[in-house]
Scaffold this motif. Structure first.
Motif, PDB file in Angstrom:
ATOM      1  N   ASN A  60       0.847  -1.192   0.000  1.00 44.65           N
ATOM      2  CA  ASN A  60       0.000   0.000   0.000  1.00 44.65           C
ATOM      3  C   ASN A  60       0.885   1.246   0.000  1.00 44.65           C
ATOM      4  OD1 ASN A  60      -2.087  -1.788   0.275  1.00 44.65           O
ATOM      5  ND2 ASN A  60      -2.834  -1.007   2.227  1.00 44.65           N
ATOM      6  N   LEU A  61       0.672   2.132  -0.960  1.00 47.00           N
ATOM      7  CA  LEU A  61       1.410   3.397  -0.964  1.00 47.00           C
ATOM      8  C   LEU A  61       0.851   4.314   0.116  1.00 47.00           C
ATOM      9  CD1 LEU A  61       1.757   4.154  -4.785  1.00 47.00           C
ATOM     10  CD2 LEU A  61       3.326   2.905  -3.295  1.00 47.00           C
ATOM     11  N   PHE A  89       0.039   8.515  -1.765  1.00 44.13           N
ATOM     12  CA  PHE A  89      -0.703   8.749  -3.003  1.00 44.13           C
ATOM     13  C   PHE A  89      -1.750   9.849  -2.817  1.00 44.13           C
ATOM     14  CE2 PHE A  89      -4.539   7.795  -5.514  1.00 44.13           C
ATOM     15  CZ  PHE A  89      -4.033   7.986  -6.789  1.00 44.13           C
ATOM     16  N   GLY A 145      -0.679  12.093  -9.438  1.00 44.17           N
ATOM     17  CA  GLY A 145      -1.053  10.842  -8.786  1.00 44.17           C
ATOM     18  C   GLY A 145      -0.809   9.650  -9.692  1.00 44.17           C
ATOM     19  N   ILE A 199       1.707   6.342  -9.250  1.00 42.09           N
ATOM     20  CA  ILE A 199       1.275   4.949  -9.429  1.00 42.09           C
ATOM     21  C   ILE A 199       2.158   4.249 -10.453  1.00 42.09           C
ATOM     22  CG2 ILE A 199      -0.595   3.482 -10.282  1.00 42.09           C
ATOM     23  CD1 ILE A 199      -1.063   4.573  -7.492  1.00 42.09           C
ATOM     24  N   ARG A 250      -2.942  -4.691  -9.775  1.00 43.01           N
ATOM     25  CA  ARG A 250      -3.296  -3.409  -9.155  1.00 43.01           C
ATOM     26  C   ARG A 250      -4.698  -3.581  -8.581  1.00 43.01           C
ATOM     27  NH1 ARG A 250      -4.403   2.523 -11.914  1.00 43.01           N
ATOM     28  NH2 ARG A 250      -4.511   3.693  -9.943  1.00 43.01           N
ATOM     29  N   CYS A 257      -6.545   2.089  -6.462  1.00 43.99           N
ATOM     30  CA  CYS A 257      -5.714   3.177  -6.980  1.00 43.99           C
ATOM     31  C   CYS A 257      -4.297   3.133  -6.427  1.00 43.99           C
ATOM     32  CB  CYS A 257      -6.365   4.525  -6.690  1.00 43.99           C
ATOM     33  SG  CYS A 257      -6.628   4.854  -4.942  1.00 43.99           S
ATOM     34  N   ASP A 258      -4.107   2.793  -5.144  1.00 36.23           N
ATOM     35  CA  ASP A 258      -2.774   2.852  -4.538  1.00 36.23           C
ATOM     36  C   ASP A 258      -2.374   1.548  -3.855  1.00 36.23           C
ATOM     37  OD1 ASP A 258      -4.620   3.005  -2.515  1.00 36.23           O
ATOM     38  OD2 ASP A 258      -3.663   4.668  -1.458  1.00 36.23           O
ATOM     39  N   SER A 310       5.755   3.246   1.554  1.00 34.75           N
ATOM     40  CA  SER A 310       4.712   2.219   1.517  1.00 34.75           C
ATOM     41  C   SER A 310       4.786   1.324   2.738  1.00 34.75           C
ATOM     42  CB  SER A 310       4.861   1.364   0.255  1.00 34.75           C
ATOM     43  OG  SER A 310       6.101   0.680   0.272  1.00 34.75           O
TER      44      SER A 310
END
Length: 305
Positions: free
Chosen positions: A182-183, A186, A198, A202, A221, A224-225, A267
């Motif tokens: 998990n970022l 973001f 953004g 990614i 993926r 989104c993050d 992350s």
């Protein structure tokens, strides 16, 4: 009567010669007996040199065997047969063409000829170049399985891969690990600098993960993050090292935000593996998510659970 007959033959010959797609007459014994049409040189090479030659003399062995089976089946059943195949000009001995083809796709409709004109049972083989359609089908399939931004597998397709790899691991008594990254930054980047930045974040993270994982497993993926990796035949302790390296590679990247500002990406990650025969993908998903939640408020960035 003779004039009408000659006129009819002339018309049929003109129509046949004008056909863009070729019709081969294929003999039961594996011989190219005749060819009609096929004048569209942007799609087909000139096949006249094939007449009188046998499939096994001009085609790759397995392709020749396949062609012969289709021809003989059409003759034996008296019914229409269809076949799709991929063939490059270079695969056919005696074909010379200015076209550069790495392998064109064809759809053939094969039907027996009642007449004994050719001295043996034979079929007409109407070959239609469907390469453009095949490419379109491949693009549609790719879009259905891949995330359009990162080209990683999308969530639904990745989940199917995880289920498949877990089933393989159980069947072969092999390890399989699941990792989630998990970022952390973001939302901050998107809120401050917009969705374009953004997306850049990614893409940077996705590229870093791909450079580490390579052929070791599959990457998806998930949102989104959030990214996931399934690593077949990899134990959790080794998956931990791979995930840790992926995080380090992500954080080593610098993103230019504008006004000479740069930032790096941070992350948190969770790692787990298949523990019991009765476990399913949902059990592994829960564990990696719990592992990441357990890192909140700590200095740790990766955790096995």
């Amino acid at each position: 009567m003779t004039d009408n007959f000659n006129k009819l033959n002339s018309h049929l010959e003109a129509i046949a010669n004008a056909m863009p797609d070729p019709i081969f007459v294929m003999g039961q014994d594996g011989t190219y007996l005749d060819i009609i049409g096929g004048k569209e040189r942007s799609l087909y090479a000139d096949g006249q040199s094939l007449i009188g030659r046998k499939y096994q003399d001009v085609l790759p062995e397995k392709m020749a065997e396949r062609f012969l089976k289709v021809v003989q089946k059409a003759i034996q059943t008296g019914r229409l047969n269809e076949i799709e195949y991929q063939l490059a000009d270079g695969d056919v001995d005696g074909i010379e063409s200015p076209r550069v083809t790495e392998g064109q796709w064809y759809e053939a409709r094969v039907y027996p000829i009642d007449s004994e004109t050719y001295g043996q049972p034979a079929v007409i083989w109407l070959a239609i170049n469907i390469t453009e359609r095949k490419h379109m089908e491949e693009q549609i399939e790719h879009l259905s399985s891949n995330d359009p931004l990162t080209n990683l597998y999308n969530r639904d397709y990745f989940l199917d891969i995880v289920d498949e790899e877990i089933n393989k691991a159980k069947l072969n008594n092999k390890p399989v690990s699941l990792c989630k990254i998990n970022l952390d930054c973001f939302k901050r980047i998107t809120d401050a600098y917009g969705h374009e930045m953004g997306d850049k974040a990614i893409l940077t993270a996705a590229h870093a993960i791909k450079n580490v994982v390579k052929e070791l497993g599959y990457i998806g993926r998930m949102s989104c993050d959030q990214f996931m990796m399934v690593l077949p035949e990899v134990k959790a302790v080794d998956a931990f090292r791979i995930t840790k390296l992926a995080q380090e590679t992500i954080s080593a990247q610098k993103i230019k935000l504008g006004n000479n500002e740069t930032t790096c990406l941070t992350s948190h990650a969770g790692v787990t593996d298949l523990r019991q025969e009765t476990e399913h993908s949902e059990d592994l998903f829960k564990r990696v998510t719990t592992a990441i939640k357990a890192l909140e408020g700590t200095r740790e960035v990766t955790k096995i659970l």
